[in-house]
Design an enzyme around this catalytic site. Structure first.
Site, mmCIF file in Angstrom:
data_model
loop_
_atom_site.group_PDB
_atom_site.id
_atom_site.type_symbol
_atom_site.label_atom_id
_atom_site.label_comp_id
_atom_site.label_asym_id
_atom_site.label_seq_id
_atom_site.Cartn_x
_atom_site.Cartn_y
_atom_site.Cartn_z
ATOM 1 N N CYS A 12 0.760 -1.252 0.000
ATOM 2 C CA CYS A 12 0.000 0.000 0.000
ATOM 3 C C CYS A 12 0.793 1.306 0.000
ATOM 4 O O CYS A 12 1.977 1.360 0.292
ATOM 5 C CB CYS A 12 -0.975 0.055 1.155
ATOM 6 N N GLY A 38 0.435 -0.401 -5.024
ATOM 7 C CA GLY A 38 -0.764 -1.196 -4.812
ATOM 8 C C GLY A 38 -1.725 -1.056 -5.965
ATOM 9 O O GLY A 38 -2.122 0.048 -6.311
ATOM 10 N N ASN A 113 -0.485 1.947 5.706
ATOM 11 C CA ASN A 113 0.517 1.226 4.944
ATOM 12 C C ASN A 113 1.416 0.507 5.931
ATOM 13 O O ASN A 113 2.051 1.152 6.752
ATOM 14 C CB ASN A 113 1.345 2.193 4.092
ATOM 15 N N GLY A 114 1.456 -0.830 5.840
ATOM 16 C CA GLY A 114 2.320 -1.568 6.758
ATOM 17 C C GLY A 114 1.704 -2.877 7.171
ATOM 18 O O GLY A 114 0.753 -3.344 6.558
ATOM 19 N N TYR A 254 13.942 -2.049 -4.660
ATOM 20 C CA TYR A 254 12.947 -2.536 -5.585
ATOM 21 C C TYR A 254 11.612 -1.794 -5.580
ATOM 22 O O TYR A 254 11.043 -1.504 -6.619
ATOM 23 C CB TYR A 254 12.718 -4.019 -5.287
#
Lengths: 472, 472, 472, 472
Positions: A12, A38, A113-114, A254
């Site tokens: 996310c 996402g 996010n996480g 990445y």
């Protein structure tokens, strides 16, 4: 390489803006820049007077808002948004964020996010006490904790809740009088603050979104910090002082867009340095260097520059691959049908090729690419990976959760080389990676989380504690 | 650069396969590799026993065949397909190819890449004689000519028709007993033959489609040639001997995929040589070379290699831009909202940049990119174009039809530099282009069409003859 | 009964308006009233200045124009439209009308209701002479004939073409200076003229569309007549004097809406009279009369009124059945799942029921309904059909083209009664039908076509001539 | 009349099946028969082993399940479903039922038809205690009460919760080992039990769904009762003994399908009796009786039969009106465009008409229909309403919540007659209604709720208590 091809995914991206007359549109453009984080779903919640309006849906941002009225209806001067990467099988709209809660005493929206590492425990405790969850997402937990807190002020309730959840998290909340941003005590996940010429504040998972909307970078949110943005400006609170930087190194390798900066370091430049270091650590004689598009192109050009071997386009990625694309049958694949990635025969035929990729997860993709190149006539294929071997799962927000699926957790480099049918295979060293990124924080590994490479997790693992030793 | 950003476009791609048990699926995958040649519409016609089945629609290939049954219904052992780029305003499905004709004496399907220069005259003549056209496309003309021919055999009727139409064309026809491919007398448009392991023959606009489906390159179709592929194998006919190679140089510069070969020359390699030659012709001191993604990256890396200036990723293209994306208002654009292309501040800030692009059409895009880079902190921006100035319209299949829209037809290089706000601007010379491509055919310009650069059209212009001197 | 349930279908409806500022919208509302005449596709063509604009699509009218912009784009002061019922298997948009032809000398649009009986012959002749057809529809033939005519004026070309085509037809054409309506020499199909308060002229397949848009009935188009409506008002031409009324009796029995008038006779009232006559011809003792919804309700109430037996709602039709509805499997049907039609147990249980239906085609539906009633507890079911037995195919525009599918062509009334499991079965007599309708035209059967009942076709059958004696 | 035209609407229908191998499909067909009770949204939850699967969406049932895979994925031997009518403005999928809750100790699904009168109070109390609601629906309250109950067994928890909620409700729950149905203490809303030949139990809001799926009626759920259906068969529990029948009379008058039976009385027959009683109470000389389609046709035929005045089809309803239909502008409506309902000029012209309708809410529709008939030439229009004047709001599940919108709450019958421009107007008496329906329960009004007519609410009104005296 492309996120669709690789088997690892970020969970996310979040974006918010306070006090801009086109708040929901700015959020739409901001999220657009975070779409790589996402692709399963997206949503936006806006604040108009004291009322929150929301829309969310499955798919890419432009699919969710395919009808422009849906965005136009999100009126108001502030908004937060979310793009979601979801684990398989739970593709229900009910999990798409931001979550919008309507209470008798006001509306609140929440985006995350996480990954929490004590979510399972907390959820069971809350349910035993009568709480009802509506999604499968960890995210709801924070709201239950806030609503059940006995503290007086919202900041105090939020602080208490943030001290209860454990793991990697970047939260964004929108209430009727303020927007809140909060980061975990290790700063696993990136979260930055920007400002527009109009004075509007912006919070975003990556700085590339600031460039997209014409905002200026202000600073990164700090570990253990709560930011409150309201009509009184920006205020900073600390919900804990027990913090230690462990920034996710995979963001540099990445996930993040090359045009983002994380803690002041440009991602493309870091990748190019990884490629240069890799060339020094693991040189090899060859006719050309090629990168796996798109995420390994920076590292490949760095390798080429440092080795003075020409950088060529030996692989082409088809930009028109979409969700509804009809996949070839196994039989057609065996006949040679190749959709996403093509090797360029006219470039590689008869040549010794250095193939630079950013990582190896299961090895299946690497094997496929080495074959593609050999079938297109490459004489030798020397694989160079611009990160150390991935040997441990991540519990802080990246979707690699079992050792079983990681080839480097199970095989030696020589054995992997054999499996992927390369002529040689080398990985960047941990030290090479840390130096190439160039962070200089006063924390282990200069402030990076290196757990996927060496198993040195910077926190207790709670729900996952015994996982290493048991069947999942 | 990306085809959507640039104002020039190729008109279409064709693909066909004879005698493969999954003919329509192979055509689907073949067309997928040609999607860059046309995004407005797509279609496939298959041959089952003596009956043709077709489906076509507006949009990208995967949108047209979003329902997989539509492809599965196209049964049979042979098929042809088409991807269409269309001129504005005529976005009607009736113009999407292949056209499928059902006559009392059998079915015929027809697909076309190119542009006829005597279409208007021929159409009026045919209508005066009672013919009824159903599309706005030139393509139908060929079928009317075939059906009205007094010749005996299909090949003779087709030959007569091909001698009547003038311009640039690559036709693919599917009848109930054979597939036919035909190329114009100048070979303006590319058209290649391949073969699969199973023995099936393939015809395609670009060789990249051969790699995608695992086929081997056989040879290019020759100017003035008709290829007939049937259960008796491949036969070659000549409908004219008055041929002269004039291969479209824009295919090498911009249109074709870098992994395609045209007349034996790899497109990426040709572009890289253009960049190298450009570096020699127009050197400049700078800190980095950057290319406009995606079509100029090969040339940029060539420039970097020849000049020993580092090649960097100073521009990032957002890969998630789609048709239904909600565009920012003018007001938001002025506030700095940038969607498709971002300059990477962390890379270019404070640097002297060489920006390599493949061409300048109207100049508006170049100006926008130079500004993007300067706003992101670039100290100097030196624009280098890997082709000569575009000063003349094309009538053979590329959508640049008036001089008015070509900035290089109206302004000097210095004036253009000023308009696009670059610190310097240089173009590759015609000679540099011809040598970089490296064709060695016994024809003017070594077999290339250079008309867009110098107005030297290799054929009479028919309907367009007086256009240069009149209002359009 | 409902058109979806019954196996016979009308082929299409046409509507046009000249000189109304909202021409395409009026056409939309007019077609809406004609939707029962065709649900496979719909289209509208409007005239703005000298240019025709069109949109057409598969599905119901509101599906075709689901995006309101599509209708709003059809600007101009005149328009024609069409709703299409199509024969199975050719559900291609290419067959949806109006057809829009763009010639170098102007645009023409064409819509058609009916069936030509020499279409096959004409099409072959035209193709042999080089004509190219783009649809499977007969309708295109007229345009080829017009364009190939050597006459001078459009009216003369049209007249010549109308004298060449044979069968049942109502044509509507829109050219850049006039709208034309033309009817076959037998007036098989209905076609009426109306006028709005604003002065605009309207042409429609049924008068119910006049009521819907607030127009006043002017008169019916006559057999062999061409109506030209232009800015000079309405002009009448005769393309032939060899005319004889043979109005389709199935329009009165089943197709037309009950609120339409055909040749001055209200359809509901005609049906009610059929029911009354049926009660007199075939009385039976029973507890209630019920009709098959919706088309047989008028006849059923007539039967009840004439017999003084209560009229009850013993069958209920589900109004929410739609195209995308998931049909029950055979297994579930056998378990008793019934979707479209329900028998009302609370009404029919233990009762003797007279079931009035308008016709029997294959007998399968009748059998199903009788069973439904018996399963719901009806003690006796007496079937009364408000038309004579259907024993001959129709070639003038109704989709009953083979004797094989008509149960009454193959079995006696007693045998049919047995097959459908009714306690008694009776049909209205031919005389009873003619008298109930009440037409008084100076022609056989008072001006009705009775061919489906007695095989007395009012024209030669051309392409179908030998059909009766051969396999199809 | 049709539910879309009238301003009153039922709130929802529920259906469930236990132990059928095609449980979700049977639920689909059952819901299909209940579609008239709610068109805003629909959903189904199935039970496979111990896991619930669900799908829900906005729109009609066939739109929600337009992709048949969505239904096929709902595997398992039991299922419950819901069709929803929603109040304006909250058309969010989050409110569509059944709600599916996943707890650490098992899944539960919940569907509801009705309206709670203490919902606002309960919700505030629960939120103050930390509860989080996710929908705007009252329905969630029950689940919070169940989960917070301190009782031991599920039945006890459910009983406690049912004693806390007040108003009109029919609940259906699906847990991993049983299906539960529960009805309010007044039986305001209908809820019946059926059984299939296979032995499967069915619960449904209306009995018409039993006929649709071939099930047999067993009995109605009783007020204050909980039904538990499991692999051990059907068990009955009482959560309260303080019950008193007050069956919603509007179900008989207008909501329910004519083929349903409520407490043993067929709805069509009840309506026909209302029409007969109305004819006796309020005769008038006229040429014909017509009903407003579709809901008033039964009453109209009863009026015709009792008065011996012919029953005619003077109004026709267009069956193709859909959600996406483009509505005429005000200007076109003034020109006479009429879409949903047409008066049949050929039937009513010059006649004295008795118009039977089931109710008058705001009076606007009645006025429109009277005008339609007069414009079509009716000489006189006598309006007869087959229910007493609607003068009080409903709080138990029908969407008439304020007196302001009810014309009969504000005007005399003579004044209403004047407003709707009828020649005469009469309503059925309360006594006439009660006798026509024919219930004989030992409760006030023979077991009917007559509150809309006389304000005699059978329960305290809780949240709505002071509403009558205040601004809303």
């Amino acid at each position: 390489m492309s996120h669709e091809i690789k088997g690892i995914n970020e969970e996310c991206g979040v974006f918010g803006v306070w006090d801009h007359k086109d708040a929901s549109q700015m959020t739409y453009y901001g999220l657009h820049s975070l779409q790589h984080r996402g692709q399963e779903g997206a949503g936006i919640v806006s604040l108009e007077n004291n009322r929150l309006h929301g829309h969310r849906g499955l798919g890419l941002l432009h699919e969710v808002f395919a009808n422009p009225d849906l965005l136009a209806n999100l009126k108001g001067h502030s908004a937060i948004g979310h793009v979601r990467y979801g684990t398989s099988g739970e593709g229900d709209i009910i999990n798409i964020q931001p979550f919008l809660f309507r209470f008798y005493d006001g509306d609140v929206a929440l985006a995350h996010n996480g990954n929490l590492i004590n979510a399972k425990t907390l959820r069971k405790e809350l349910e035993e006490d009568g709480a009802i969850f509506h999604s499968n997402s960890d995210t709801e937990i924070l709201m239950h904790l806030i609503r059940r807190s006995n503290k007086e002020t919202f900041i105090d309730k939020l602080s208490e809740a943030l001290n209860t959840v454990k793991g990697g998290f970047a939260y964004l909340l929108l209430a009727d009088n303020a927007m809140y941003a909060a980061l975990d005590p290790n700063a696993f996940r990136p979260l930055s603050i920007g400002r527009m010429n109009s004075g509007a504040y912006v919070v975003t998972s990556e700085t590339c979104a600031l460039d997209t909307i014409g905002a200026t970078f202000v600073r990164d949110v700090e570990p253990g910090e709560i930011i409150e943005i309201s009509d009184n400006g920006l205020k900073s609170y600390r919900y804990t002082d027990e913090t230690m930087y462990s920034i996710c190194s995979m963001e540099y390798i990445y996930f993040a867009r090359p045009d983002s900066n994380i803690k002041g370091i440009n991602v493309h430049s870091a990748r190019k340095r990884m490629g240069k270091t890799l060339a020094k650590e693991h040189p090899v004689e060859a006719d050309m260097v090629i990168g796996v598009p798109n995420s390994s192109l920076s590292a490949a050009s760095g390798y080429a520059e440092a080795s003075s071997i020409p950088y060529e386009m030996g692989l082409v990625k088809n930009q028109y691959v979409a969700r509804t694309f009809i996949q070839p049958t196994q039989e057609l694949r065996e006949e040679g049908v190749r959709l996403k990635l093509s090797a360029v025969r006219g470039v590689v035929e008869g040549k010794r090729v250095i193939l630079v990729d950013d990582s190896i997860v299961r090895g299946t993709t690497s094997k496929r690419i080495v074959r593609l190149l050999k079938e297109a006539g490459a004489k030798e294929v020397h694989v160079r990976i611009s990160s150390p071997p991935l040997a441990y799962p991540c519990f802080y927000g990246i979707d690699i959760q079992t050792k079983e699926e990681l080839i480097a957790a199970n095989y030696s480099t020589e054995k992997i080389r054999e499996i992927i049918e390369a002529d040689s295979l080398e990985f960047l060293t941990e030290e090479g990676l840390i130096n190439s990124i160039g962070l200089k924080l006063d924390a282990p590994y200069n402030g990076l989380c290196m757990a996927y490479f060496n198993g040195d997790y910077p926190t207790p693992l709670y729900d996952y504690e015994y996982r290493e030793n048991k069947e999942d």
